[in-house]
Design a protein around this motif. Structure first.
Motif, PDB file in Angstrom:
ATOM      1  N   TYR A  72      92.191  26.366-132.141  1.00  0.00           N
ATOM      2  CA  TYR A  72      91.173  26.518-133.179  1.00  0.00           C
ATOM      3  C   TYR A  72      91.761  27.195-134.413  1.00  0.00           C
ATOM      4  O   TYR A  72      91.397  26.867-135.542  1.00  0.00           O
ATOM      5  N   GLU A  73      92.674  28.124-134.195  1.00  0.00           N
ATOM      6  CA  GLU A  73      93.393  28.796-135.284  1.00  0.00           C
ATOM      7  C   GLU A  73      94.845  28.957-134.872  1.00  0.00           C
ATOM      8  O   GLU A  73      95.131  29.259-133.705  1.00  0.00           O
ATOM      9  N   THR A  74      95.752  28.779-135.817  1.00  0.00           N
ATOM     10  CA  THR A  74      97.178  29.001-135.579  1.00  0.00           C
ATOM     11  C   THR A  74      97.736  29.829-136.721  1.00  0.00           C
ATOM     12  O   THR A  74      97.642  29.432-137.888  1.00  0.00           O
ATOM     13  N   VAL A  75      98.293  30.991-136.387  1.00  0.00           N
ATOM     14  CA  VAL A  75      98.823  31.910-137.402  1.00  0.00           C
ATOM     15  C   VAL A  75     100.282  32.203-137.076  1.00  0.00           C
ATOM     16  O   VAL A  75     100.599  32.610-135.952  1.00  0.00           O
ATOM     17  N   GLN A  98      92.006  40.768-132.787  1.00  0.00           N
ATOM     18  CA  GLN A  98      92.255  41.006-134.205  1.00  0.00           C
ATOM     19  C   GLN A  98      92.431  42.496-134.460  1.00  0.00           C
ATOM     20  O   GLN A  98      91.650  43.319-134.019  1.00  0.00           O
ATOM     21  N   ILE A 175      93.977  37.578-136.029  1.00  0.00           N
ATOM     22  CA  ILE A 175      92.934  36.833-135.317  1.00  0.00           C
ATOM     23  C   ILE A 175      92.931  37.232-133.844  1.00  0.00           C
ATOM     24  O   ILE A 175      93.860  37.879-133.348  1.00  0.00           O
ATOM     25  N   GLY A 177      93.352  35.800-130.109  1.00  0.00           N
ATOM     26  CA  GLY A 177      94.025  34.633-129.555  1.00  0.00           C
ATOM     27  C   GLY A 177      95.079  35.020-128.550  1.00  0.00           C
ATOM     28  O   GLY A 177      95.100  36.148-128.031  1.00  0.00           O
ATOM     29  N   THR A 199     104.059  33.501-133.190  1.00  0.00           N
ATOM     30  CA  THR A 199     102.918  32.632-133.496  1.00  0.00           C
ATOM     31  C   THR A 199     101.747  33.005-132.603  1.00  0.00           C
ATOM     32  O   THR A 199     101.915  33.220-131.392  1.00  0.00           O
ATOM     33  N   GLN A 201      97.807  31.768-131.441  1.00  0.00           N
ATOM     34  CA  GLN A 201      96.864  30.657-131.431  1.00  0.00           C
ATOM     35  C   GLN A 201      95.509  31.109-130.892  1.00  0.00           C
ATOM     36  O   GLN A 201      95.440  31.772-129.851  1.00  0.00           O
ATOM     37  N   GLY A 202      94.463  30.747-131.621  1.00  0.00           N
ATOM     38  CA  GLY A 202      93.111  31.022-131.155  1.00  0.00           C
ATOM     39  C   GLY A 202      92.657  29.948-130.188  1.00  0.00           C
ATOM     40  O   GLY A 202      92.660  28.758-130.518  1.00  0.00           O
ATOM     41  N   TYR A 207      89.767  23.144-130.245  1.00  0.00           N
ATOM     42  CA  TYR A 207      89.467  21.811-130.772  1.00  0.00           C
ATOM     43  C   TYR A 207      89.759  20.748-129.706  1.00  0.00           C
ATOM     44  O   TYR A 207      90.742  20.852-128.960  1.00  0.00           O
TER      45      TYR A 207
END
Length: 382
Positions: A72-75, A98, A175, A177, A199, A201-202, A207
């Motif tokens: 859903y999120e990748t930082v 977070q 975030i 994750g 890295t 990931q949420g 998704y």
């Protein structure tokens, strides 16, 4: 005398007459028995069959697709200031929240810069205060006061910038994750131009990416935006119950090479059972069919005239009924769009030996153990 003796000799004994009558009766009985047996042999035998009631209930109208999951999120965590990593505060692959501290960059030079900037700011504030007192007495030039104001503001901004750089020495998660494998260790020199440190990931939600065939677009557009549009995501091994999510995105163009349209759903994933890039089964639910008529899939047979079912009549004879089959449903059931009525009884097995009007011996059909080779459904019939 001779004539009397001859008549006496020609008389039939009574026991002979009795024997004749018995033999005649036996012959007649035997003939009647053979006639009954012949009549019985000409009657068709009663065929054993399994039957089931037509079920009426709400079922989904859907498309089955293959998809993959995506985070859903990748930082990608990047260093904002240059320096040496002093500490790492996480375990690779751990779930983080977070604001959790990840790395600590050597703060000494940035702390010194903050102290210096604060001292300069304090000095400029004192100069501004003196210039303000002199300005009130009218003994200094306006230019000197304006310069003091500008210097005070500049030094204050420099102190705030130095504090920001000092804060960047503590790298925190932006975030919630799961963190990946780190790319640096304690003692490495990093900076803004360095590769990502790690890295994140949420994964909740996650998704679900899938595609819709070009031939199904008309059906999808008919129901798109409706209240019953949902997306179910499940694993190929069915180890977890299907997850129901919402349609998030559908592309505005057909992919030229594949003839498909990209789509994406947002799926709950609180237990992290679904992972990014994992293949999943997708059921794209478009609408709900109200009061659909369902029969076991085996009940629907195909002939040269089209699909049909055998209906069980009250006198245990069967009638052939043309039907319009619809979509398969789970538990080996099929929607029949027309041709049958609720609470009618259909023949599920034994149809090959039947003809309209055949006498049958019906037994209830159990769906707990459907025959091998029966599939619970795939694409919609359109």
């Amino acid at each position: 005398m001779k004539t009397a003796n001859r008549k006496k000799q020609q008389r039939i004994p009574r026991w002979g007459i009795f024997l004749f009558v018995v033999l005649a009766a036996f012959a007649v009985a035997r003939t009647l028995q053979r006639g009954v047996e012949t009549a019985k042999s000409t009657q068709p035998p009663v065929r054993p069959v399994l039957v089931a009631k037509v079920v009426s209930k709400d079922v989904p109208l859907y498309l089955d697709e293959i998809g993959t999951c995506a985070a859903y999120e990748t930082v990608q965590v990047q260093a904002q200031v240059s320096g040496k990593i002093l500490a790492r505060h996480f375990q690779d692959g751990a779930d983080i929240k977070q604001g959790d501290l990840l790395f600590t960059i050597d703060p000494a030079p940035y702390q010194a810069a903050v102290d210096q900037a604060k001292a300069q700011a304090a000095l400029d504030q004192m100069t501004l205060k003196r210039q303000a007192d002199l300005r009130a007495k009218g003994v200094n030039a306006p230019q000197d006061y304006d310069t003091a104001v500008a210097n005070a503001q500049k030094s204050q901004a420099a102190a705030e910038a130095a504090q920001v750089n000092l804060d960047y020495c503590s790298i925190k998660s932006p975030i919630n994750g799961r963190i990946g494998l780190r790319n640096v260790d304690i003692g490495n020199l990093v900076g803004p131009s360095s590769p990502p440190l790690v890295t994140i990931q949420g994964l909740d939600p996650i998704y679900t990416d899938f595609t819709v065939a070009e031939t199904d677009l008309a059906l999808v557009r008919k129901y798109l935006g409706g209240p019953n549009v949902k997306v179910q995501t499940s694993l190929p091994d069915n180890k977890i119950p299907p997850r129901t999510g919402d349609l998030y995105f559908i592309d505005n163009a057909v992919q030229p090479g594949s003839g498909t349209v990209k789509a994406r759903a947002v799926t709950p994933n609180p237990d992290r059972a679904l992972w990014p890039s994992e293949f999943v089964r997708v059921r794209f639910i478009l609408d709900t069919i109200k009061d659909a008529r369902l029969v076991p899939s085996q009940a629907v047979q195909i002939s040269q005239s089209g699909p049909f079912v055998f209906i069980l009549k009250p006198d245990n004879t069967v009638d052939l009924r043309p039907v319009k089959p619809g979509q398969h449903q789970d538990s080996d059931m099929m929607v029949v769009e027309s041709g049958i009525q609720p609470d009618e009884t259909v023949v599920v097995t034994g149809q090959l030996a039947l003809a309209p009007g055949s006498k049958v011996d019906p037994k209830p059909y159990g769906t707990a153990n459907p025959p091998a080779g029966q599939s619970a459904a795939a694409k919609s019939s359109m």
